[in-house]
Design an enzyme around this catalytic site. Structure first.
Site, PDB file in Angstrom:
ATOM      1  N   GLU A   1       0.900  -1.123   0.015  1.00  0.00           N
ATOM      2  CA  GLU A   1       0.058   0.071   0.077  1.00  0.00           C
ATOM      3  C   GLU A   1       0.932   1.106  -0.078  1.00  0.00           C
ATOM      4  OE1 GLU A   1      -3.870  -0.796   2.474  1.00  0.00           O
ATOM      5  OE2 GLU A   1      -2.838   0.841   3.443  1.00  0.00           O
TER       6      GLU A   1
ATOM      7  N   PHE B   1       2.283   4.798   1.382  1.00  0.00           N
ATOM      8  CA  PHE B   1       2.374   4.851   2.741  1.00  0.00           C
ATOM      9  C   PHE B   1       1.684   6.581   2.419  1.00  0.00           C
ATOM     10  CE2 PHE B   1       4.480   7.751   5.940  1.00  0.00           C
ATOM     11  CZ  PHE B   1       3.842   6.966   6.970  1.00  0.00           C
TER      12      PHE B   1
ATOM     13  N   ARG C   1     -16.548  -6.579  13.935  1.00  0.00           N
ATOM     14  CA  ARG C   1     -16.469  -6.727  15.379  1.00  0.00           C
ATOM     15  C   ARG C   1     -16.955  -5.475  16.025  1.00  0.00           C
ATOM     16  NH1 ARG C   1     -11.924  -4.225  17.278  1.00  0.00           N
ATOM     17  NH2 ARG C   1     -10.146  -4.467  15.912  1.00  0.00           N
TER      18      ARG C   1
HETATM   19  P1  ADP Z   1     -10.028  -1.091  17.670  1.00  0.00           P
HETATM   20  O1  ADP Z   1      -9.937  -1.404  16.234  1.00  0.00           O
HETATM   21  O2  ADP Z   1     -11.329  -1.779  18.396  1.00  0.00           O
HETATM   22  O3  ADP Z   1      -9.498   0.134  18.295  1.00  0.00           O
HETATM   23  P2  ADP Z   1      -7.641  -2.511  18.268  1.00  0.00           P
HETATM   24  O4  ADP Z   1      -6.935  -2.559  17.075  1.00  0.00           O
HETATM   25  O5  ADP Z   1      -7.167  -1.806  19.663  1.00  0.00           O
HETATM   26  O6  ADP Z   1      -9.103  -2.381  18.365  1.00  0.00           O
HETATM   27  O7  ADP Z   1      -7.583  -4.087  18.679  1.00  0.00           O
HETATM   28  C1  ADP Z   1      -8.421  -4.406  20.043  1.00  0.00           C
HETATM   29  C2  ADP Z   1      -7.684  -5.765  20.564  1.00  0.00           C
HETATM   30  O8  ADP Z   1      -7.776  -6.937  19.545  1.00  0.00           O
HETATM   31  C3  ADP Z   1      -6.393  -5.617  21.009  1.00  0.00           C
HETATM   32  O9  ADP Z   1      -6.171  -6.334  21.992  1.00  0.00           O
HETATM   33  C4  ADP Z   1      -5.671  -6.105  19.682  1.00  0.00           C
HETATM   34  O10 ADP Z   1      -4.394  -6.683  20.094  1.00  0.00           O
HETATM   35  C5  ADP Z   1      -6.424  -7.227  19.049  1.00  0.00           C
HETATM   36  N1  ADP Z   1      -6.486  -7.550  17.806  1.00  0.00           N
HETATM   37  C6  ADP Z   1      -6.928  -6.782  16.820  1.00  0.00           C
HETATM   38  N2  ADP Z   1      -6.839  -7.422  15.826  1.00  0.00           N
HETATM   39  C7  ADP Z   1      -6.118  -8.651  15.913  1.00  0.00           C
HETATM   40  C8  ADP Z   1      -5.355  -9.480  15.011  1.00  0.00           C
HETATM   41  N3  ADP Z   1      -5.385  -9.621  13.680  1.00  0.00           N
HETATM   42  N4  ADP Z   1      -4.871 -10.504  15.512  1.00  0.00           N
HETATM   43  C9  ADP Z   1      -4.619 -10.623  16.951  1.00  0.00           C
HETATM   44  N5  ADP Z   1      -5.105  -9.560  17.740  1.00  0.00           N
HETATM   45  C10 ADP Z   1      -5.880  -8.531  17.290  1.00  0.00           C
HETATM   46  P1  ADP Z   2      -4.785  -2.738  11.865  1.00  0.00           P
HETATM   47  O1  ADP Z   2      -5.155  -3.952  11.109  1.00  0.00           O
HETATM   48  O2  ADP Z   2      -3.131  -3.116  12.359  1.00  0.00           O
HETATM   49  O3  ADP Z   2      -5.535  -2.053  12.617  1.00  0.00           O
HETATM   50  P2  ADP Z   2      -4.538  -0.840   9.685  1.00  0.00           P
HETATM   51  O4  ADP Z   2      -4.557  -1.036   8.333  1.00  0.00           O
HETATM   52  O5  ADP Z   2      -5.830  -0.553  10.222  1.00  0.00           O
HETATM   53  O6  ADP Z   2      -3.940  -1.986  10.590  1.00  0.00           O
HETATM   54  O7  ADP Z   2      -3.348   0.182  10.106  1.00  0.00           O
HETATM   55  C1  ADP Z   2      -3.258   0.611  11.214  1.00  0.00           C
HETATM   56  C2  ADP Z   2      -2.729   2.114  11.381  1.00  0.00           C
HETATM   57  O8  ADP Z   2      -1.546   2.110  10.205  1.00  0.00           O
HETATM   58  C3  ADP Z   2      -3.603   3.069  10.667  1.00  0.00           C
HETATM   59  O9  ADP Z   2      -4.509   3.667  11.473  1.00  0.00           O
HETATM   60  C4  ADP Z   2      -2.675   4.179  10.077  1.00  0.00           C
HETATM   61  O10 ADP Z   2      -2.267   5.083  11.189  1.00  0.00           O
HETATM   62  C5  ADP Z   2      -1.524   3.531   9.584  1.00  0.00           C
HETATM   63  N1  ADP Z   2      -1.705   3.089   8.414  1.00  0.00           N
HETATM   64  C6  ADP Z   2      -2.260   2.054   7.863  1.00  0.00           C
HETATM   65  N2  ADP Z   2      -2.011   1.991   6.530  1.00  0.00           N
HETATM   66  C7  ADP Z   2      -1.501   3.267   6.097  1.00  0.00           C
HETATM   67  C8  ADP Z   2      -1.184   3.670   4.969  1.00  0.00           C
HETATM   68  N3  ADP Z   2      -1.303   3.177   3.616  1.00  0.00           N
HETATM   69  N4  ADP Z   2      -0.426   4.972   4.871  1.00  0.00           N
HETATM   70  C9  ADP Z   2      -0.202   5.586   5.959  1.00  0.00           C
HETATM   71  N5  ADP Z   2      -0.375   5.107   7.233  1.00  0.00           N
HETATM   72  C10 ADP Z   2      -1.044   3.890   7.376  1.00  0.00           C
END
Ligand code: ADP
Ligand code: ADP
Ligand code: MG
Length: 462
Positions: free
Chosen positions: A203, A205, A295
């Site tokens: 993706e 950045f 979720r």
């Molecule tokens: P939200 O998107 O609700 O803000 P977070 O990203 O903070 O949630 O994730 C909530 C909880 O779920 C955290 O404890 C995070 O580590 C866990 N979690 C989220 N996605 C995954 C994943 N793909 N594998 C393992 N743990 C995950």
């Molecule tokens: P997760 O499944 O761990 O929540 P996300 O794809 O939602 O992963 O990305 C988590 C965070 O990483 C985003 O909230 C943003 O801050 C950063 N991020 C993800 N993708 C990009 C991108 N293409 N460019 C810049 N920042 C990104």
């Protein structure tokens, strides 16, 4: 009424287990807390009608143990399971096993979880629904050669992201071809070890982007949105402080963003509560889908506060076969809400985990204040799990009032026995840029580095 929920097993712990029990109680549904041995005396265990110990402290033996959870449901006569967030909440095989056991999974069908939980596949689905995605690879990339070729069109810097990643993990940056060559195999290996799949995609950045996400609710037939949450204040790609609505969207941008989310939800016949996450470029006004969480999310209460809609109750009602009677025209933004995540982490020591014994605990109270927590005085925070202790949520008639209430709420909070992120939130609330809504996903980390000294605790007592 054969498909209604008559007893609910809560397959989670901590504040979200408390939240789910409370929603079930409001609907008159008896609850069973599925607890690890470490959580046998926890607040969810006290609040639920029944407790089932599902295994030892380690999550892989308890909260991730599908068979033990199904057995607990059978033994207690529960006919539904709410997975909360994290753990098995986005595990399609678990959702399928629940249904095959003749029980209700509180969430979308296994097919939907599989499709949207695979981030590369979710991007394809979003594009098909006409929702813009971050420029990147069309799908997963099998080898370095195809990644290097694809990177020429995507452009650097770019991110290598695990298709099965989550929780801010499984993301690596590459500024040029040499770095991509080094990082790509590492990303694949890390993804395999952490998420059980080596699938990765690329993706572009996006610098200075804001993380804005849309809350949706669907019953499989129709879907509505509950507007957006601003989640740009992040550390290590994890949210720290959230607000609703976003302070930067114009009414037109808000409408376009939220309508795109509903279009995607309708396209896939989404059932339950879900969130579509986007990056928003406030200079160009463009937004790009990044992923969907199938979720309930940690920060859901701020959407509840501004709309007056109880998302967790709706999850249960929809899972119980009710259709969504909410109409989009009836959902309005009332005021502004903030969420401060209080973690057992020491901001003065690089957020080192600091579980411990809750000595003194006083929560704030008053108009517009809501505390989501599983803490009580004398409770020992176990070291095995997530560090979230509480979510301090405040609502005000406008953003300024929400900030004022948040400051008062923090001042009234007393939590001793362990280091927490409370001091960080005090500084954030006082920061002119934060108050002004001037920040993006890259703001918090350098901000923290500059304030390391301010976050250090007062000189230790002699
Ligand atoms: P939200 O998107 O609700 O803000 P977070 O990203 O903070 O949630 O994730 C909530 C909880 O779920 C955290 O404890 C995070 O580590 C866990 N979690 C989220 N996605 C995954 C994943 N793909 N594998 C393992 N743990 C995950
Ligand atoms: P997760 O499944 O761990 O929540 P996300 O794809 O939602 O992963 O990305 C988590 C965070 O990483 C985003 O909230 C943003 O801050 C950063 N991020 C993800 N993708 C990009 C991108 N293409 N460019 C810049 N920042 C990104
Ligand atoms: Mg995310």
């Amino acid at each position: 009424m054969s498909n209604s929920i008559h007893k609910l097993l809560v397959a989670n712990r901590g504040e979200i287990a408390v939240r789910i029990i409370r929603a079930a109680q409001a609907l008159g549904i008896p609850t069973v807390a599925a607890c690890s041995e470490a959580d046998a005396q926890s607040l969810p265990a006290r609040l639920a009608d029944e407790v089932r110990i599902i295994g030892p402290a380690r999550a892989d033996k308890s909260y991730l143990n599908a068979e033990a959870l199904l057995q607990a449901a059978r033994d207690s006569g529960a006919n539904a399971i709410h997975p909360g967030y994290g753990f098995l909440s986005e595990n399609a095989a678990f959702a399928q096993a629940v249904v095959e056991a003749g029980l209700i999974f509180v969430g979308p069908g296994a097919d939907t979880i599989r499709r949207m939980g695979d981030k590369a596949e979710a991007r394809r689905t979003a594009r098909a629904a006409g929702v813009p995605v971050v420029p990147g690879s069309p799908g997963e990339l099998d080898d370095l050669a195809s990644a290097l070729a694809c990177a020429e069109t995507v452009g650097y810097p770019l991110l290598i992201k695990a298709s099965a990643g989550g929780g801010g993990r499984g993301i690596r940056i590459a500024h040029d071809a040499a770095e991509l060559s080094r990082e790509f195999p590492l990303a694949q290996r890390e993804a395999q070890a952490a998420f059980g799949s080596d699938a990765v995609y690329l993706e572009r950045f996006i610098r200075q982007a804001r993380h804005i996400e849309v809350q949706i609710l669907g019953d499989g037939q129709h879907a509505v949105h509950l507007f957006e949450r601003e989640c740009s204040l992040q550390r290590r790609r994890q949210k720290v402080f959230e607000e609703a609505p976003s302070p930067v969207l114009t009414a037109e941008q808000r409408q376009a963003l939220c309508e795109s989310a509903v279009r995607l939800a309708r396209d896939i016949g989404y059932r339950g509560a879900g969130t579509l996450e986007y990056l928003f470029d406030s200079h160009s006004g463009e937004f790009f889908f990044i992923e969907m969480n199938t979720r309930i999310q940690v920060e859901h209460p701020i959407s509840e506060m501004i709309t007056g809609i109880d998302l967790v109750q709706w999850m249960l009602r929809i899972a119980g076969g009710e259709s969504l009677s909410l109409r989009q025209d009836d959902i309005h933004i009332q005021g502004a809400a903030l969420e401060m995540r209080i973690n057992a982490e020491d901001p003065a020591r690089n957020f080192f985990p600091s579980p411990g014994l809750v000595e003194e605990l006083v929560w704030p109270q008053g108009e517009g204040i809501r505390v989501e927590s599983h803490l009580f005085e004398g409770y020992r925070v176990p070291a095995y799990y997530d560090s979230l202790l509480a979510k301090l949520v405040v609502h005000g008639g406008d953003r300024a009032e929400a900030f004022a209430r948040a400051e008062a709420a923090l001042d009234a909070t007393r939590l001793t026995g362990m280091a927490t992120t409370i001091a960080l939130h005090r500084l954030l609330l006082a920061d002119p840029a934060v108050r002004d809504g001037q920040f993006d996903t890259g703001t918090l980390e350098p901000w923290l580095a500059e304030r390391a000294a301010l976050l250090a605790p007062a000189a230790p007592e002699a």
